[in-house]
Design an enzyme around this catalytic site. Sequence first.
Site, PDB file in Angstrom:
ATOM      1  N   ASP A   1       0.591  -1.471   0.512  1.00 53.56           N
ATOM      2  CA  ASP A   1      -0.343   0.529  -0.279  1.00 53.56           C
ATOM      3  C   ASP A   1       0.823   1.232   0.428  1.00 53.56           C
ATOM      4  O   ASP A   1       0.656   2.087  -0.894  1.00 53.56           O
ATOM      5  CB  ASP A   1      -0.911  -0.190   1.383  1.00 53.56           C
TER       6      ASP A   1
ATOM      7  N   HIS B   1       1.163  -6.201  -4.977  1.00 51.81           N
ATOM      8  CA  HIS B   1      -0.096  -6.231  -5.093  1.00 51.81           C
ATOM      9  C   HIS B   1      -1.046  -4.571  -5.737  1.00 51.81           C
ATOM     10  O   HIS B   1      -1.361  -4.592  -6.963  1.00 51.81           O
ATOM     11  CB  HIS B   1      -1.011  -7.123  -3.767  1.00 51.81           C
TER      12      HIS B   1
ATOM     13  N   ASN C   1      -4.767  -4.913   7.349  1.00 53.15           N
ATOM     14  CA  ASN C   1      -3.121  -5.563   7.088  1.00 53.15           C
ATOM     15  C   ASN C   1      -2.175  -5.403   8.285  1.00 53.15           C
ATOM     16  O   ASN C   1      -1.852  -6.320   9.323  1.00 53.15           O
ATOM     17  CB  ASN C   1      -2.206  -5.012   6.036  1.00 53.15           C
TER      18      ASN C   1
ATOM     19  N   PHE D   1      -6.731 -12.378   0.843  1.00 52.05           N
ATOM     20  CA  PHE D   1      -6.899 -11.774   2.179  1.00 52.05           C
ATOM     21  C   PHE D   1      -8.181 -10.282   2.407  1.00 52.05           C
ATOM     22  O   PHE D   1      -8.649  -9.894   2.699  1.00 52.05           O
ATOM     23  CB  PHE D   1      -5.505 -10.492   2.461  1.00 52.05           C
TER      24      PHE D   1
END
Length: 310
Positions: A15, A239, A39, A164
């Site tokens: 992120d 990601h 997270n 997730f």
Amino acid sequence: MALPVILDCDPGHDDAIALILALASPELRVLAVTTSAGNQTPDKTLNNALRILTLLGRDDIPVAAGPKPLARELIIADNVHGESGLDGPTLPDPAFAPVAMTALELMAKCLRESPEPVTLVPTGPLTNIALLLAAHPELKAKIARIVLMGGAAGPGNWTPAAEFNIYVDPEAADMVFKSGLPITMCGLDVTHEAQVMDEDIERVRAITNPVAQCVAGLLDFFMIYHRDPKWGFAGAPLHDPCTIAWLLAPALFHGVECRVDIETGGTHTSGMTVVDRYGLTGKAANALVLLGLDRAGFIDLLVTRLRAFD
């Protein structure tokens, strides 16, 4: 003209790198940063967003935090991101405070005030986006697109069936995918191809500005978890930066328009993104599902933009 975006994140190493990539890119105008729990816990993800923005000298961007998942106990990924959520490099303490409103209130304010539709870029659980859609249906017309990191057309990474971000708050994801808004889904199918290798980290480390040095440190730590042989990775999958890279250089990616539904029950499949690749349900497509990318081009984009902080 720069594309107005709101970044909704749960920093998290990837992120943080997505946030840095966005703020290194003049094609994007970041109206706000909102944080979700995922997270790490809500206080830590908020603190991490403020720390990254402090590193970048961007205290002009309003920041606000959202709540825990809609209907479930929070699950965090401290085994991936560490105790702080951004373990590894030394980051500055926040030099400014979040605004005196919730993530929902800040997003709604930005949408109302924007003269053009805004692109929402959630890279964590979709809690804040679902709350926005539920509380302010009148603002849907002010949302140009949702470009999210989450889900998979194949196996999951948190359970055999679920990725997730979707697993943490599947009820929120269900609301978002049923919203009728244009969605780009950057799931594991594409993000597992966006692997950063050891030699790529050295390219980043060779850039001497403090931001690139921070990113190198983040990548060093992020690589540790992904060296587990069970994943079969040569590197670590970045990601969340895939969302920003798709906005900047969509030609690097390929995908298909599909129907995506979210499993909110299921003994073994809770949080699964059920991607109808073959049109078996007869339902209209509701997402562009990205399935692959040009990895070398993706890394080149990241490295080039990190040089902007020189």
